[in-house]
Design a protein around this motif. Structure first.
Motif, PDB file in Angstrom:
ATOM      1  N   TRP A 107       0.808  -1.230   0.055  1.00 49.11           N
ATOM      2  CA  TRP A 107      -0.060  -0.112  -0.051  1.00 49.11           C
ATOM      3  C   TRP A 107       0.768   1.352  -0.115  1.00 49.11           C
ATOM      4  CZ3 TRP A 107      -4.436   0.989  -1.240  1.00 49.11           C
ATOM      5  CH2 TRP A 107      -5.076   2.175  -0.939  1.00 49.11           C
ATOM      6  N   ILE A 108       1.706   1.318   0.791  1.00 51.32           N
ATOM      7  CA  ILE A 108       2.902   2.639   0.930  1.00 51.32           C
ATOM      8  C   ILE A 108       3.935   2.581  -0.191  1.00 51.32           C
ATOM      9  CG2 ILE A 108       4.330   3.647   2.583  1.00 51.32           C
ATOM     10  CD1 ILE A 108       2.353   2.702   4.795  1.00 51.32           C
ATOM     11  N   THR A 109       4.661   1.297  -0.060  1.00 49.37           N
ATOM     12  CA  THR A 109       5.763   1.319  -0.808  1.00 49.37           C
ATOM     13  C   THR A 109       5.708   1.144  -2.331  1.00 49.37           C
ATOM     14  OG1 THR A 109       7.025   0.584   1.007  1.00 49.37           O
ATOM     15  CG2 THR A 109       8.282   0.248  -1.343  1.00 49.37           C
ATOM     16  N   SER A 114       0.448   7.400   1.304  1.00 47.41           N
ATOM     17  CA  SER A 114       1.149   8.050   2.530  1.00 47.41           C
ATOM     18  C   SER A 114       0.516   7.628   3.865  1.00 47.41           C
ATOM     19  CB  SER A 114       1.363   9.315   2.386  1.00 47.41           C
ATOM     20  OG  SER A 114       0.169  10.070   2.391  1.00 47.41           O
ATOM     21  N   LYS A 115      -0.936   7.412   3.680  1.00 49.50           N
ATOM     22  CA  LYS A 115      -1.781   6.951   4.932  1.00 49.50           C
ATOM     23  C   LYS A 115      -2.102   5.694   4.828  1.00 49.50           C
ATOM     24  CE  LYS A 115      -5.487   8.744   7.856  1.00 49.50           C
ATOM     25  NZ  LYS A 115      -6.396   9.960   7.779  1.00 49.50           N
ATOM     26  N   PRO A 116      -1.765   4.773   5.978  1.00 51.31           N
ATOM     27  CA  PRO A 116      -2.178   3.489   5.768  1.00 51.31           C
ATOM     28  C   PRO A 116      -3.828   3.486   6.250  1.00 51.31           C
ATOM     29  CG  PRO A 116      -1.102   3.995   8.045  1.00 51.31           C
ATOM     30  CD  PRO A 116      -0.965   5.200   6.950  1.00 51.31           C
ATOM     31  N   ILE A 117      -4.222   2.367   6.065  1.00 51.47           N
ATOM     32  CA  ILE A 117      -6.032   1.900   6.296  1.00 51.47           C
ATOM     33  C   ILE A 117      -5.953   1.307   7.653  1.00 51.47           C
ATOM     34  CG2 ILE A 117      -7.927   0.802   5.630  1.00 51.47           C
ATOM     35  CD1 ILE A 117      -7.280   1.418   2.886  1.00 51.47           C
ATOM     36  N   THR A 118      -6.520   1.710   8.590  1.00 53.16           N
ATOM     37  CA  THR A 118      -6.490   1.103  10.032  1.00 53.16           C
ATOM     38  C   THR A 118      -6.971  -0.261  10.155  1.00 53.16           C
ATOM     39  OG1 THR A 118      -6.700   3.437  10.885  1.00 53.16           O
ATOM     40  CG2 THR A 118      -7.257   1.586  12.275  1.00 53.16           C
ATOM     41  N   ASP A 119      -8.047  -0.468   9.550  1.00 56.98           N
ATOM     42  CA  ASP A 119      -8.738  -1.860   9.549  1.00 56.98           C
ATOM     43  C   ASP A 119      -7.502  -2.796   8.735  1.00 56.98           C
ATOM     44  OD1 ASP A 119     -10.570  -4.158   8.340  1.00 56.98           O
ATOM     45  OD2 ASP A 119     -11.012  -3.606  10.399  1.00 56.98           O
ATOM     46  N   PRO A 120      -7.172  -3.854   9.269  1.00 58.87           N
ATOM     47  CA  PRO A 120      -6.303  -4.612   8.571  1.00 58.87           C
ATOM     48  C   PRO A 120      -6.925  -5.621   7.251  1.00 58.87           C
ATOM     49  CG  PRO A 120      -6.747  -5.673  10.476  1.00 58.87           C
ATOM     50  CD  PRO A 120      -7.311  -4.452  10.612  1.00 58.87           C
ATOM     51  N   GLN A 123      -7.501  -2.701   4.539  1.00 61.15           N
ATOM     52  CA  GLN A 123      -6.182  -2.589   3.987  1.00 61.15           C
ATOM     53  C   GLN A 123      -5.758  -3.776   3.056  1.00 61.15           C
ATOM     54  OE1 GLN A 123      -2.751  -0.352   4.819  1.00 61.15           O
ATOM     55  NE2 GLN A 123      -3.716  -0.612   2.925  1.00 61.15           N
ATOM     56  N   TRP A 124      -6.033  -4.694   3.384  1.00 60.51           N
ATOM     57  CA  TRP A 124      -5.934  -5.861   2.436  1.00 60.51           C
ATOM     58  C   TRP A 124      -6.619  -5.733   0.994  1.00 60.51           C
ATOM     59  CZ3 TRP A 124      -9.458  -9.544   1.106  1.00 60.51           C
ATOM     60  CH2 TRP A 124      -9.367 -10.530   0.219  1.00 60.51           C
ATOM     61  N   ASP A 125      -8.020  -5.294   1.406  1.00 63.57           N
ATOM     62  CA  ASP A 125      -8.906  -5.340   0.175  1.00 63.57           C
ATOM     63  C   ASP A 125      -8.703  -4.212  -0.538  1.00 63.57           C
ATOM     64  OD1 ASP A 125     -11.351  -6.187  -0.695  1.00 63.57           O
ATOM     65  OD2 ASP A 125     -12.244  -4.437  -0.446  1.00 63.57           O
ATOM     66  N   ALA A 126      -8.033  -3.012  -0.122  1.00 63.72           N
ATOM     67  CA  ALA A 126      -7.663  -1.990  -0.694  1.00 63.72           C
ATOM     68  C   ALA A 126      -6.535  -2.316  -1.749  1.00 63.72           C
ATOM     69  CB  ALA A 126      -7.562  -0.744   0.073  1.00 63.72           C
ATOM     70  N   VAL A 127      -5.450  -3.073  -1.006  1.00 57.08           N
ATOM     71  CA  VAL A 127      -4.476  -3.568  -1.857  1.00 57.08           C
ATOM     72  C   VAL A 127      -4.851  -4.300  -3.127  1.00 57.08           C
ATOM     73  CG1 VAL A 127      -2.271  -4.945  -1.835  1.00 57.08           C
ATOM     74  CG2 VAL A 127      -2.622  -3.136   0.121  1.00 57.08           C
ATOM     75  N   ARG A 128      -5.602  -5.283  -2.618  1.00 58.08           N
ATOM     76  CA  ARG A 128      -6.139  -6.284  -3.691  1.00 58.08           C
ATOM     77  C   ARG A 128      -6.838  -5.879  -4.808  1.00 58.08           C
ATOM     78  NH1 ARG A 128     -10.906  -8.473  -4.873  1.00 58.08           N
ATOM     79  NH2 ARG A 128     -12.074  -7.415  -3.162  1.00 58.08           N
ATOM     80  N   PHE A 254       0.691   2.564  13.691  1.00 57.62           N
ATOM     81  CA  PHE A 254       1.628   1.864  12.610  1.00 57.62           C
ATOM     82  C   PHE A 254       0.656   1.156  11.647  1.00 57.62           C
ATOM     83  CE2 PHE A 254       4.668   1.741  16.568  1.00 57.62           C
ATOM     84  CZ  PHE A 254       5.529   2.555  15.970  1.00 57.62           C
ATOM     85  N   PRO A 255       1.098   1.154  10.530  1.00 55.58           N
ATOM     86  CA  PRO A 255       0.481   0.350   9.385  1.00 55.58           C
ATOM     87  C   PRO A 255       0.296  -1.172   9.624  1.00 55.58           C
ATOM     88  CG  PRO A 255       2.236   1.819   8.577  1.00 55.58           C
ATOM     89  CD  PRO A 255       2.506   1.609   9.797  1.00 55.58           C
ATOM     90  N   ASN A 256      -0.593  -1.734   8.866  1.00 54.81           N
ATOM     91  CA  ASN A 256      -0.777  -3.245   9.079  1.00 54.81           C
ATOM     92  C   ASN A 256       0.152  -4.083   7.925  1.00 54.81           C
ATOM     93  OD1 ASN A 256      -3.036  -3.361  11.035  1.00 54.81           O
ATOM     94  ND2 ASN A 256      -3.847  -2.129   9.437  1.00 54.81           N
ATOM     95  N   TYR A 257       1.046  -4.518   8.393  1.00 53.32           N
ATOM     96  CA  TYR A 257       1.757  -5.527   7.519  1.00 53.32           C
ATOM     97  C   TYR A 257       1.392  -6.991   7.608  1.00 53.32           C
ATOM     98  CZ  TYR A 257       4.710  -1.285   7.006  1.00 53.32           C
ATOM     99  OH  TYR A 257       5.026   0.117   6.741  1.00 53.32           O
ATOM    100  N   ASN A 258       0.281  -7.070   7.130  1.00 59.84           N
ATOM    101  CA  ASN A 258      -0.136  -8.619   7.036  1.00 59.84           C
ATOM    102  C   ASN A 258       0.248  -9.194   5.871  1.00 59.84           C
ATOM    103  OD1 ASN A 258      -2.660  -6.852   8.441  1.00 59.84           O
ATOM    104  ND2 ASN A 258      -2.403  -8.986   9.409  1.00 59.84           N
ATOM    105  N   ALA A 259       0.894 -10.608   6.269  1.00 58.14           N
ATOM    106  CA  ALA A 259       1.442 -11.564   5.307  1.00 58.14           C
ATOM    107  C   ALA A 259       0.262 -12.001   4.518  1.00 58.14           C
ATOM    108  CB  ALA A 259       2.349 -12.324   5.678  1.00 58.14           C
TER     109      ALA A 259
END
Length: 320
Positions: A107-109, A114-120, A123-128, A254-259
């Motif tokens: 999401w960030i890199t 620049s702003k992470p999504i709080t709910d993990p 966050q995954w769904d947005a990346v997907r 801190f951002p969620n970094y779920n594998a």
């Protein structure tokens, strides 16, 4: 007898920025389907697995490769790529088929937010959704969240009674000399590191109470009490081996970094069973599992692939 590939080749993998992978070797574990891979739904597939070069990624890459083997695939091991970009680009370009990646990193890199999504899960769904245009499919994430945290030793945890980051911030106000931080140089200067953390929590720690040092030293100095609080990664095996107490990020700074498995879309279209093979394994991964497995490598000196294989057998995912 276990038959397994030589791990030495992993250290020889080179991936110049944007150039992808240059070498690999076949996995030759003598594994059979356990609770996954029954009926060998990947029989006939030739799949390449990749990962970054640090301990947790080597273990996750091995776990993925072993799962594919049990399901009947021929697997090429191209784990151990230096940096994040090389392994991602290999999957995106189709030079590799799959690897475990972290939602916050994407999401960030990679995707430039620049702003992470709080709910993990969000966050995954947005990346997907956003990464689909790059030809990448993100399978459901694990609870393994390799993010930043502050930790202290048990003596200081009892002395100061802190369990959350907010409580550390309050301690810094009531007893400024108590909160001595040890952090990495990068963390000290990142917006999602020390500056942002202090701003989010109203944590005013004077510069004289902040020491910058290498990652490994932070853990030992925190365990010895020379650092009251040290910056750590939440899945690092040294947290468990050194009996450190991790402060809860109660404000979710801190951002969620779920594998989660990141799959080349064309590979998944050709072999849709990849998802059914990986989903149960991913669902079993969490921070406790990661700390235990990482410690076997970083503390006990075991081989990452062997650690992955032992765990897959213990969990009943595969049989030997």
């Amino acid at each position: 007898m276990r038959r397994r590939r030589c791990l030495a080749c992993s250290g020889l993998l080179l991936a110049a920025a944007g150039c992808g992978l240059t070498s690999g070797s076949p996995l030759t574990d003598d594994v059979k389907p356990g609770s996954i891979g029954r009926g060998e739904p990947l029989k006939g597939a030739h799949l390449t697995v990749t990962s970054k070069s640090f301990t947790e990624q080597l273990i996750l890459g091995s776990i993925m490769g072993i799962a594919f083997e049990a399901a009947g695939a021929d697997v090429i091991d191209r784990t151990g790529i230096q940096g994040s970009v090389g392994s991602r680009e290999a999957v995106r370009k189709g030079e590799a088929d799959a690897g475990y990646e972290y939602t916050g990193t994407a999401w960030i890199t990679y995707l430039g937010h620049s702003k992470p999504i709080t709910d993990p899960r969000e966050q995954w769904d947005a990346v997907r959704k956003e990464d689909a245009k790059n030809g990448l499919v993100w399978l459901p994430p694990s609870k393994l969240d390799n993010t930043y945290a502050l930790a202290t030793n048990q003596q200081n945890a009892q002395k100061y009674g802190t369990r959350t980051m907010s409580e550390v911030a309050k301690l810094a106000k009531s007893d400024p000399g108590a909160v001595k931080l040890c952090v990495e140089v990068e963390f000290a200067n990142r917006a999602d590191g020390l500056p942002g953390m202090q701003n989010a929590y109203g944590m005013d720690v004077p510069a004289r109470n902040i020491t910058q040092m290498d990652t490994g030293i932070i853990y030992t100095q925190t365990a010895q009490g020379n650092c009251a609080y040290g910056e750590v990664f939440t899945t690092d095996g040294r947290i468990k081996s050194m009996d450190l107490a991790v402060m809860d990020d109660d404000e979710k700074f801190f951002p969620n970094y779920n594998a989660a498995p990141m799959i080349n879309a064309r590979s998944l279209k050709e072999w849709p069973a990849i998802a059914e093979v990986l989903n149960p394994v991913t669902a079993k991964l969490n921070n406790s599992v990661a700390r235990t497995l990482n410690a076997k490598v970083d503390v006990d000196g075991e081989d990452p692939h062997q650690v992955a294989l032992d765990w897959m057998v213990e969990e009943g995912f595969v049989e030997e």
